[in-house]
Write an enzyme that holds these catalytic residues in place. Sequence first.
Site, PDB file in Angstrom:
ATOM      1  N   GLY A   1       2.687   3.999  24.591  1.00 12.76           N
ATOM      2  CA  GLY A   1       4.018   4.591  24.558  1.00 12.76           C
ATOM      3  C   GLY A   1       4.052   5.806  25.439  1.00 12.76           C
ATOM      4  O   GLY A   1       3.071   6.137  26.099  1.00 12.76           O
TER       5      GLY A   1
ATOM      6  N   GLN B   1       3.948   8.731  24.631  1.00 15.33           N
ATOM      7  CA  GLN B   1       3.069   9.804  24.194  1.00 15.33           C
ATOM      8  C   GLN B   1       1.595   9.483  24.305  1.00 15.33           C
ATOM      9  O   GLN B   1       0.760  10.366  24.226  1.00 15.33           O
ATOM     10  CB  GLN B   1       3.384  10.146  22.751  1.00 15.33           C
ATOM     11  CG  GLN B   1       4.737  10.769  22.627  1.00 15.33           C
ATOM     12  CD  GLN B   1       4.881  11.454  21.309  1.00 15.33           C
ATOM     13  OE1 GLN B   1       3.900  11.690  20.630  1.00 15.33           O
ATOM     14  NE2 GLN B   1       6.091  11.772  20.950  1.00 15.33           N
ATOM     15  N   GLY B   2       1.258   8.238  24.444  1.00 15.58           N
ATOM     16  CA  GLY B   2      -0.147   7.929  24.559  1.00 15.58           C
ATOM     17  C   GLY B   2      -0.450   6.494  24.184  1.00 15.58           C
ATOM     18  O   GLY B   2       0.448   5.668  24.025  1.00 15.58           O
TER      19      GLY B   2
ATOM     20  N   ASP C   1      10.816  12.642  16.860  1.00 13.58           N
ATOM     21  CA  ASP C   1      10.852  11.362  17.559  1.00 13.58           C
ATOM     22  C   ASP C   1      11.092  10.230  16.569  1.00 13.58           C
ATOM     23  O   ASP C   1      10.328   9.276  16.495  1.00 13.58           O
ATOM     24  CB  ASP C   1       9.552  11.162  18.340  1.00 13.58           C
ATOM     25  CG  ASP C   1       9.708  10.133  19.443  1.00 13.58           C
ATOM     26  OD1 ASP C   1      10.847   9.692  19.675  1.00 13.58           O
ATOM     27  OD2 ASP C   1       8.706   9.768  20.059  1.00 13.58           O
TER      28      ASP C   1
END
Length: 763
Positions: A439, A441-442, A558
């Site tokens: 994603g 974010q990571g 989020d």
Amino acid sequence: MYYNGPTTFLQLKLAWVLLGAAFASASASASAAVAQTLPGCEDRCGNISIPYPFGTTEGCYIQQHFKVACNDTDYHPPKLFLESSDTNVEITEILLSGELRISAPIGSDCFREGGVQYQDDIFETWITVPEFPISNTRNKFTAVGCDTYAVITGSLGRNYATGCLSLCDTIDSVINGSCSGIGCCQTSIPKGVKNYNITLSSYNNHTSVWGFNPCSYAFVAEETAYNFSSLDLKNLQGREKLPVVFDWAVGDQTCHKARQNPTSFACKDKNSNCTNFDNGPGYRCNCLEGYEGNPYIPNGCRDIDECTTSSPCNMTCQNLPGTYSCSCAVGYEGDGKKNGSGCSRIAVPNNKLPLITYIALGISIGISVLLLGGSWLYWGSKQRKIANLRETLFQQNGGIMLQELSKHEGSVQSAKIFTEEDLKKATNNFNENNVLGKGGQGIVYKGVLPDNTIVAIKKPRVADQSQSQIEQFINEVIILSQVNHRNVVKLLGCCLETKVPFLVYEFITNGTLYDHIHTACQRASSITWENRLRIAAETAAALSYLHSAASTPIIHRDVKTANILLDDNYVAKVSDFGSSRLTPIDQIQLATLVQGTHGYLDPESLQTSQLTEKSDVYSFGVVLVELLTGKEAISFDRCAAERNLAMYFILAMKEDRLFEIVDEQVKNEAKADQLKEFAILAKGCLRVKGEDRPTMKDVAMELEGMKMTEKHPWENDNKGSEETQYLLEDLLSDAYDGETSTRNSTIYDSITNPNISLCNGGR
Ligand SMILES: *[C@@H]1O[C@H](CO)[C@@H](O)[C@H](O)[C@H]1NC(C)=O
Ligand SMILES: *[C@@H]1O[C@H](CO)[C@@H](O)[C@H](O)[C@H]1NC(C)=O
Ligand SMILES: *[C@@H]1O[C@H](CO)[C@@H](O)[C@H](O)[C@H]1NC(C)=O
Ligand SMILES: *[C@@H]1O[C@H](CO)[C@@H](O)[C@H](O)[C@H]1NC(C)=O
Ligand SMILES: *[C@@H]1O[C@H](CO)[C@@H](O)[C@H](O)[C@H]1NC(C)=O
Ligand SMILES: *[C@@H]1O[C@H](CO)[C@@H](O)[C@H](O)[C@H]1NC(C)=O
Ligand SMILES: *[C@@H]1O[C@H](CO)[C@@H](O)[C@H](O)[C@H]1NC(C)=O
Ligand SMILES: *[C@@H]1O[C@H](CO)[C@@H](O)[C@H](O)[C@H]1NC(C)=O
Ligand SMILES: *[C@@H]1O[C@H](CO)[C@@H](O)[C@H](O)[C@H]1NC(C)=O
């Protein structure tokens, strides 16, 4: 251990060895202290442990008759009693093998000289435990005396009557250790017996044996707990109670039948097996061989570390899940097991080799030693560099601070610090096959820890971090590691030796809510309205809890369907809490953030570039709409003005087209009133101005209310209660000024989306 400044090479090596040893012993001691109860339940009474399925309070025991009560007010040490029994049955031990040891009174019938009976004697004694049968293999009915006959009867579970007779005329005729009719007699207990009643009688009122045997005694007792001795004829050596073993089992079905209903099946651990009960209906659970612990609770069975507990190997021992393996050193052969063939030196054939062979051998060994030594030195210095780097990163990432904090706050076990090595091992060196998802974010990996717990490991995107951001992050890790909410994915720990801290979470089995709503292949098994409502309520409860849990609210930042995970029973687990703190919200990065969560982002926060609790409320509103419509938050199948689901929804609401956009399945399952209520709630969450939105707490309560009426529709009939009415009216009146919000949001959408196209111009 490697943070105390410069170290010599040798010290460093030693440190690694010690570190390894420390970890090994830590994990061994952790497996020894396995929880035996459900969380939050009393686990002992004095020194008596109370393993699940037994428990003292509601929710801690599996069925009513497993309820026990600890009485510590009148007894020191405290005593444990079985609540379902009418008589006070005192428990002395609960064994997970399916047995219950209780302390039972002994019946006696005593006489004065000349055959006068003591009036207050208990020549009758009985015990009734309606739910648990007496173990027919572990107990014996025993009578002691030289002018004695004893009868045992029972009517519960099985009707029976039996007894035995014991006579003798001198004490010399009895045999120590033998209970066979002279001074002591014994008989077995039949299967399936749930009560007994012992009656004692004598032929001559003990007149002829009074000198050495004034009393008759009778009792049911564990066979191994009583060994007849001639001294017992006098006064049973002062004993008043003896242990009796009862059998217990859960349910009233066979394993085969019970297994068909996984939610009620009591063998919860995956490393457990079920066996049918042989002394009545029901079944018992056992940990598989090589495991020990409580099979009735999830993860209750833990691997036995055979290597440290029984050292079964002659040379090298390796513990494996459920088993172990032995191996022998180079130059030895055999299976390595102590009770097997062990390890024996491989016999070297004693042939005479020519001298030249030895010389050649000597030279080649010499060369290899030199080479090895050189590479070892090189490897060593490289390792040292790596260790130094790790140390720096660990400090940078607040490791020392976190360690300090966890020491003080006593949350050590909740926030475990993993080493990079641990995580590499767990994920097979971050193997592609272990990737669960990627994603903005990571990357999330699936990993298996040495104790076989499956975890999700999140490797965040690399970002530059200032010291204060790290501190904020650490703070949140600590808060989250202490949060124990049913609907929040549990943070197990983190690894700080890497550039960006890795986070280790509990593993949730059933994918994301996003997958369940949107993935085409799962449409067939799409979630029901009842489940949707429950998931919404659970998610709201979790968010509300975290908004109000700490002094500074924890904001999710989020909220989206892809961050709501589901377990096998469709219970919602909110994930990625606070990890977005890692991504600082400055102007430049806002762009990427918007990209990642486009469709969910609070329009107000775009202006202020500040995320608040109300931003979570907005995002949650989008989730509600997704649940309602089954449509994605952003879709290029819709025209530009409606591309954003929130807009699309608000427009539809305004034009009174709600029922056109509701998901087919939802429409079929839900009642119109309820859909409307749900939609109005979603609309409230999506208001442009944060302060106009309800708080997460309001939302959670509202959803909880809807869930109740869904479950018990009959209660709904004459419950047009003022309260609900009021709430509805309130929301409805607010909905009118939704007009402005629609306009504003549309503007935001066109600002942030440069690829805007005209209606029907898209795909
Ligand atoms: C509990 O303590 C008593 C003595 O205080 C001892 O006799 C008994 O064996 C102990 N029970 C267990 C299960 O440890
Ligand atoms: C403990 O036992 C005593 C005597 O049997 C009884 O009177 C008392 O109510 C019990 N207390 C509790 C808390 O069960
Ligand atoms: C019972 O006692 C006898 C003699 O006192 C002894 O020989 C025997 O081993 C004992 N049995 C058990 C099971 O303790
Ligand atoms: C026990 O058995 C005797 C004789 O059979 C009977 O008189 C007595 O009432 C019984 N007691 C109980 C508690 O059942
Ligand atoms: C035994 O004692 C009972 C009452 O105590 C009496 O009725 C009975 O006759 C006595 N029997 C013998 C054989 O002494
Ligand atoms: C049985 O054992 C006890 C000691 O344990 C001893 O005092 C007694 O004399 C023994 N009796 C017989 C009949 O062997
Ligand atoms: C579980 O027990 C049954 C017998 O009750 C046995 O047939 C089966 O092989 C066992 N399963 C495992 C995994 O041990
Ligand atoms: C060795 O020990 C294991 C467990 O301790 C046992 O199952 C096995 O039967 C033993 N083997 C021999 C040959 O004694
Ligand atoms: C175990 O290993 C030792 C040497 O380390 C050897 O002397 C001994 O015989 C071995 N025992 C067995 C049972 O193989």
